[in-house]
Design an enzyme around this catalytic site. Structure first.
Site, short mmCIF file in Angstrom:
data_model
loop_
_atom_site.label_atom_id
_atom_site.label_comp_id
_atom_site.label_asym_id
_atom_site.label_seq_id
_atom_site.Cartn_x
_atom_site.Cartn_y
_atom_site.Cartn_z
N TYR A 43 0.82 -1.21 0.00
CA TYR A 43 0.00 0.00 0.00
C TYR A 43 0.85 1.26 0.00
CZ TYR A 43 -4.72 -1.52 1.51
OH TYR A 43 -5.97 -2.02 1.59
N TYR A 75 -9.85 -9.66 1.83
CA TYR A 75 -10.32 -10.08 3.15
C TYR A 75 -10.66 -11.58 3.21
CZ TYR A 75 -10.83 -5.16 4.65
OH TYR A 75 -10.60 -3.85 5.01
N HIS A 89 -15.95 0.64 6.83
CA HIS A 89 -14.77 1.18 6.13
C HIS A 89 -15.06 2.62 5.72
CE1 HIS A 89 -11.40 1.52 3.32
NE2 HIS A 89 -10.92 0.41 3.85
N GLY A 90 -14.03 3.43 5.57
CA GLY A 90 -14.19 4.78 5.02
C GLY A 90 -14.65 4.69 3.57
N ASP A 91 -15.34 5.74 3.11
CA ASP A 91 -15.91 5.66 1.75
C ASP A 91 -14.89 6.04 0.67
OD1 ASP A 91 -15.67 8.35 2.06
OD2 ASP A 91 -17.79 8.82 1.71
N THR A 122 -12.89 11.19 6.70
CA THR A 122 -12.59 12.45 7.38
C THR A 122 -11.27 13.00 6.86
OG1 THR A 122 -13.47 11.37 9.36
CG2 THR A 122 -12.32 13.48 9.70
N ASP A 204 27.06 7.71 -21.54
CA ASP A 204 27.15 7.01 -20.25
C ASP A 204 28.58 6.51 -20.04
OD1 ASP A 204 26.54 5.57 -17.95
OD2 ASP A 204 25.64 3.88 -19.04
#
Ligand code: SPV
Ligand code: MG
Length: 431
Positions: A43, A75, A89-91, A122, A204
């Site tokens: 994540y 899950y 859960h948060g949206d 939030t 290079d």
């Protein structure tokens, strides 16, 4: 009593998390999941405290009845076992790659009639400040530097992508995809000598000096948190290398890879088409040992890159060098090849692993690009570097846009291949 499940992927509890728990407890007894380290890093929420500490932190939240560890991003291991009446859960997961997780939860709940409750996300000044502070912490040298060693322990392969500017650094930092129900992203960045030189329109050949390379690294570090592996070319003179090790370490670079060549270095992809001189085992070993003696922390890594296969000196030479360089103190071995077929890379890795089960192996699958990360991991590879793909993607696109504008005496025709600037700047964080 009904049960409610929620899962957090955070090291710091803020108003948003407390809001979710307050909602959850209205529906029943609250079980809170703590994502394992291995899942958190997928994540880009690299843990700054241990899993045990996270579990204790979550247990202290008022309203949480029990904390469990969730070992996968989806899950599947949790919902069929716990069968919670509700998941809260948060949206903020209904769009983007995370929506795959939402879909997974909805499917698992529908099997037995469980319900998903989504709480408005939030985002206030306090949450923003905490997010910012976590990011700052991860970008500080002492955190960033050791993150590569941690990743080698945690990941089957540390996926590393080339970055040569702030913008490519942001792509490496933020690109995330959903694939077969899993989220994926890069773990680390490679500051390639080839791309750093090419971006300056230079060959290079160790022409771009260390001060310029450090500026590139600094530009990338300003806007990212992921660990950096520097392509250190030959490492230069040993007397200079020791100073550069100190500088890189202090900046928070995690590793430098130096190659066992001497004299005028040419890019390995030219192989034997150009004159390239391999350094002696003695000289190169002495350079590694001097570098290791100069470093101050245990975090920094000096990785020895072996050019024997590139220069067609054979497998035995490559293995002999690997043994010697590890003995000289190298923290890892990079083995390179120009062949399309990964067979010689596999052979090296298998033989090296049979003698040395632990020293990290690094590969750069530019020529042998059909090989997958999983196949490489099965042969004992720890770090896979995609060394030049971002630059090679950008160059033809820029050239085509330039040609279209010239051909049409205006920019309209090129527009369909261009990304609107407002989409590009969504990558850029505002303070
Ligand atoms: C680079 O990216 O600069 C490298 C890897 O050294 S390679 O170009 O394959 O030699
Ligand atoms: Mg290079």
């Amino acid at each position: 009593m009904k049960t409610v499940y929620s899962c957090f992927c955070t090291d710091v509890i803020h108003d948003g998390h407390l809001n979710i728990i307050n909602e959850a407890r209205k529906y029943g007894s609250v079980i809170l999941g703590a994502l394992s380290d291995e899942v958190l890093i997928r994540y880009n929420k690299f843990p700054t405290i241990s899993l045990d500490e996270r579990v204790r932190l979550y247990e202290e939240i008022e309203g949480v009845d029990r904390v469990i560890v969730q070992n996968s991003m989806m899950y599947d291991d949790v919902i069929p076992v716990l069968k919670p009446d509700f998941v809260v859960h948060g949206d903020n997961w209904s769009r983007g790659p995370e929506s795959a997780i939402r879909g997974n939860v909805i499917r698992l709940l529908s099997v037995y009639g469980g319900r998903l409750i989504e709480v408005p996300y939030t985002y206030n000044e306090n949450v923003k400040r905490i997010d910012q502070r976590l990011k700052e912490k991860l970008s500080m040298p002492e955190y960033r530097r050791k993150r590569l060693r941690d990743l080698i322990k945690m990941c089957p392969t540390v996926k590393t992508i080339e970055a040569h500017s702030g913008l490519t650094g942001l792509i490496a930092e933020k690109t995330i995809v959903e694939n077969n129900g899993k989220l994926d992203q890069f773990d680390a960045m490679w500051v390639s000598s080839l791309c750093d030189s090419t971006d300056r329109g230079k060959p290079d050949i160790e022409l771009v000096d260390m001060s310029s390379r450090l500026r590139t690294i600094n530009d990338i570090m300003e806007v990212t948190t992921k660990p950096i592996i520097l392509d250190g070319d030959t490492g230069g003179l040993t007397e200079h290398f020791v100073y550069n090790v100190r500088t890189l370490e202090r900046m928070g670079v995690s590793a430098v890879i130096i190659e066992d060549k001497t004299g005028l270095k040419k890019n390995s992809l030219f192989g034997t088409e150009v004159v390239q001189t391999q350094d002696s085992i003695e000289n190169f070993s002495a350079k590694i040992t001097a570098g290791k003696k100069a470093q101050l922390t245990d975090d920094f890594m000096i990785i020895a890159r072996i050019e024997s296969l590139i220069l067609e000196r054979g497998m035995d030479d490559a293995l002999q060098r690997a043994r010697a360089f590890v003995k000289a103190g190298a923290d890892g071995i990079m083995i390179h090849s120009r062949k399309k077929d990964p067979a010689e890379i596999f052979e090296f890795c298998d033989k090296f692993r049979a003698e040395d089960p632990h020293t990290p192996i690094v590969v750069v699958p530019t020529s042998f690009n059909s090989v997958t990360e999983e196949e490489l991991a099965n042969h004992g590879v720890n770090i896979v570097i995609y060394a030049n793909q971002l630059m090679r993607a950008a160059f033809p696109a820029m050239k085509q846009a330039a040609e279209m504008i010239l051909s049409n005496h205006r920019a309209l025709e090129a527009d369909s291949m261009l990304m609107p600037f407002k989409d590009i700047i969504t990558l850029i964080d505002e303070l």
